[in-house]
Scaffold this motif. Structure first.
Motif, short mmCIF file in Angstrom:
data_model
loop_
_atom_site.label_atom_id
_atom_site.label_comp_id
_atom_site.label_asym_id
_atom_site.label_seq_id
_atom_site.Cartn_x
_atom_site.Cartn_y
_atom_site.Cartn_z
N ILE A 42 0.87 -1.17 0.00
CA ILE A 42 0.00 0.00 0.00
C ILE A 42 0.90 1.21 0.00
O ILE A 42 1.73 1.38 0.90
N HIS A 45 -0.96 7.45 0.45
CA HIS A 45 -2.22 7.88 -0.16
C HIS A 45 -2.06 9.29 -0.73
O HIS A 45 -1.71 10.23 -0.01
N GLN A 49 -9.49 8.60 -2.61
CA GLN A 49 -9.80 7.31 -3.24
C GLN A 49 -8.76 6.25 -2.88
O GLN A 49 -9.10 5.09 -2.66
N ASP A 50 -7.47 6.65 -2.79
CA ASP A 50 -6.41 5.72 -2.39
C ASP A 50 -6.65 5.21 -0.97
O ASP A 50 -6.48 4.03 -0.68
N ARG A 51 -7.02 6.12 -0.09
CA ARG A 51 -7.25 5.76 1.31
C ARG A 51 -8.49 4.86 1.43
O ARG A 51 -8.50 3.91 2.20
N LEU A 52 -9.52 5.18 0.68
CA LEU A 52 -10.73 4.35 0.68
C LEU A 52 -10.42 2.94 0.18
O LEU A 52 -10.91 1.95 0.74
N GLU A 53 -9.61 2.86 -0.84
CA GLU A 53 -9.23 1.56 -1.40
C GLU A 53 -8.41 0.77 -0.36
O GLU A 53 -8.60 -0.44 -0.21
N ALA A 54 -7.52 1.44 0.36
CA ALA A 54 -6.73 0.77 1.39
C ALA A 54 -7.64 0.27 2.52
O ALA A 54 -7.43 -0.83 3.06
N ARG A 56 -10.75 -0.62 2.17
CA ARG A 56 -11.44 -1.79 1.61
C ARG A 56 -10.54 -3.03 1.68
O ARG A 56 -11.00 -4.14 1.97
N TYR A 57 -9.27 -2.82 1.40
CA TYR A 57 -8.31 -3.93 1.48
C TYR A 57 -8.22 -4.44 2.92
O TYR A 57 -8.23 -5.66 3.15
#
Length: 131
Positions: A42, A45, A49-54, A56-57
């Motif tokens: 990861i 960010h 959107q990067d933080r949201l994706e992280a 979700r991960y």
């Protein structure tokens, strides 16, 4: 993510009386900073959107340990992280808008056991101001 199974246990123990949330803040060990070899990939960010994706991960990787636990995501100005001194991880208990437990900064002063003791004290003694 090693502490998540302990966190899951405390949620199971107190979940009928206490609400738990997880707040995803800036990545503590982004892969592009080369802090640790073989860590989760990861990167820092750049956008929300990067933080949201992280986040979700995290949800997918910690599926059972965080099942039913909301994950909130800090803004890109890191307001929650700064307000609570949360980097890289920290535990809090908040009652009626007041902090009744402020755990030490992780990973070395992060103690699920201290939080558990605090919750037991709070739930067994009505007029306790703090843990």
């Amino acid at each position: 993510m090693g502490s998540l199974s302990k966190f899951s246990g405390i949620r199971a123990k107190f979940g009928s009386k206490v609400d738990f949330i997880t707040v995803y803040i800036e990545e503590a060990h982004p892969s592009n900073k080369d802090h640790f070899k073989g860590n989760i990939d990861i990167q820092t960010h750049q956008h929300l959107q990067d933080r949201l994706e992280a986040a979700r991960y995290l949800r997918s990787e910690a599926a059972e340990d965080l099942k039913g636990c909301p994950i909130l995501v800090d803004r890109m100005d890191d307001a929650a992280n700064k307000a609570y001194g949360a980097h890289p991880e920290r535990l809090y208990a908040i009652l009626d808008g007041n902090i009744v437990y402020e755990g030490g900064m992780g990973p070395f002063n992060y103690s699920i056991e201290d939080l558990e003791n605090c919750l037991e004290t709070r739930l067994n003694m009505e007029n306790t101001k703090s843990c």
